[in-house]
Motif scaffolding. Sequence first.
Motif, PDB file in Angstrom:
ATOM      1  N   GLU A 179       0.824  -1.204   0.000  1.00 20.19           N
ATOM      2  CA  GLU A 179       0.000   0.000   0.000  1.00 20.19           C
ATOM      3  C   GLU A 179       0.861   1.259   0.000  1.00 20.19           C
ATOM      4  N   SER A 180       1.981   1.204   0.738  1.00 20.44           N
ATOM      5  CA  SER A 180       2.885   2.341   0.776  1.00 20.44           C
ATOM      6  C   SER A 180       4.255   1.890   1.267  1.00 20.44           C
ATOM      7  N   VAL A 181       5.240   2.752   1.047  1.00 20.20           N
ATOM      8  CA  VAL A 181       6.600   2.504   1.511  1.00 20.20           C
ATOM      9  C   VAL A 181       7.004   3.693   2.382  1.00 20.20           C
ATOM     10  N   PRO A 182       6.854   3.587   3.703  1.00 22.12           N
ATOM     11  CA  PRO A 182       7.177   4.712   4.591  1.00 22.12           C
ATOM     12  C   PRO A 182       8.654   5.088   4.503  1.00 22.12           C
ATOM     13  N   PRO A 183       8.970   6.375   4.604  1.00 24.43           N
ATOM     14  CA  PRO A 183      10.377   6.800   4.581  1.00 24.43           C
ATOM     15  C   PRO A 183      11.170   6.145   5.702  1.00 24.43           C
ATOM     16  N   ARG A 184      12.275   5.534   5.341  1.00 30.92           N
ATOM     17  CA  ARG A 184      13.052   4.766   6.313  1.00 30.92           C
ATOM     18  C   ARG A 184      13.656   5.648   7.403  1.00 30.92           C
ATOM     19  N   ASP A 185      13.872   6.929   7.092  1.00 33.22           N
ATOM     20  CA  ASP A 185      14.468   7.834   8.069  1.00 33.22           C
ATOM     21  C   ASP A 185      13.651   7.937   9.353  1.00 33.22           C
ATOM     22  N   PHE A 186      12.359   7.638   9.260  1.00 36.80           N
ATOM     23  CA  PHE A 186      11.476   7.779  10.416  1.00 36.80           C
ATOM     24  C   PHE A 186      11.079   6.432  11.026  1.00 36.80           C
ATOM     25  N   LEU A 187      11.722   5.364  10.593  1.00 34.10           N
ATOM     26  CA  LEU A 187      11.374   4.030  11.067  1.00 34.10           C
ATOM     27  C   LEU A 187      12.473   3.482  11.975  1.00 34.10           C
ATOM     28  N   TYR A 188      12.073   3.063  13.173  1.00 35.62           N
ATOM     29  CA  TYR A 188      13.001   2.486  14.140  1.00 35.62           C
ATOM     30  C   TYR A 188      12.460   1.137  14.610  1.00 35.62           C
ATOM     31  N   ARG A 189      13.367   0.245  14.945  1.00 36.84           N
ATOM     32  CA  ARG A 189      12.990  -1.068  15.483  1.00 36.84           C
ATOM     33  C   ARG A 189      13.013  -1.003  17.011  1.00 36.84           C
ATOM     34  N   ALA A 190      11.912  -1.383  17.610  1.00 36.81           N
ATOM     35  CA  ALA A 190      11.779  -1.265  19.064  1.00 36.81           C
ATOM     36  C   ALA A 190      12.584  -2.343  19.781  1.00 36.81           C
ATOM     37  N   GLN A 191      13.177  -1.938  20.896  1.00 37.87           N
ATOM     38  CA  GLN A 191      13.804  -2.853  21.831  1.00 37.87           C
ATOM     39  C   GLN A 191      13.225  -2.544  23.212  1.00 37.87           C
ATOM     40  N   THR A 192      13.807  -3.115  24.235  1.00 39.48           N
ATOM     41  CA  THR A 192      13.506  -2.704  25.603  1.00 39.48           C
ATOM     42  C   THR A 192      14.838  -2.454  26.293  1.00 39.48           C
TER      43      THR A 192
END
Length: 229
Positions: A150-163
């Motif tokens: 549906e879309s490809v979000p800009p990678r600059d704003f994507l983070y992988r969550a940890q704890t």
Amino acid sequence: MKNVAVILAGGTGKRMGAYLPKQFLKIAGKSIIEHSMAIFEKHAGISEICVVIHSNFVADVESIVREAGFKKVTKILCGGKERSDSSLAAIAAYENEKNVNLIFHDAVRPFVSQRIIDDVLTSLAEGKSVAVAIPSTDTIFKLNNVKCIESVPPRDFLYRAQTPQAFSYEIIKKAYDLALKDPDFKASDDCGVVLNYLPNEAIHIVEGDEKNIKITFEQDLATGKDLLI
């Protein structure tokens, strides 16, 4: 402020396919949960440790604490079916205390660094709510309901969550109080609860580490052994 590390260990590890919950499997001779507890036991800024575990395994945690000589583990609580039930158990346990920060950490992330904990505690001391995350190195596809892009979000704003994910007691208690009044509330991680029910509460990112992996599948055990070499 009292900084309480809440070790969330209520999972049953079905994806691992093991006879024991994955947090009790061993890496380098010690259970995963023992590695996780030891990191927070060692950190000078952590006041105490609270472990939330399935009721069937309370005795196992008590045995680990006793044999390892952990001094900071003051509470071993029973969790529930959902992750949010485990968080709620910890919130209820500290209801009568003042000036408390709760630092929620997955028991199956046994390689969180002292540097990450330092940064989390610094942010908490500045009055911030905190999440740990690392930038996504992969392009992420958002799919529609028929599994087409549906879309490809800009990678600059994507983070992988940890704890860890960490909050003052007042913030996390207020967020869950509001969530429990919502008939459509669905279990989420703690950041999701705060984001949904206290949208004006900024959640600041502390940079994580690629080594802060979550032991989920059998092959992750081998990766974990390599990280200890």
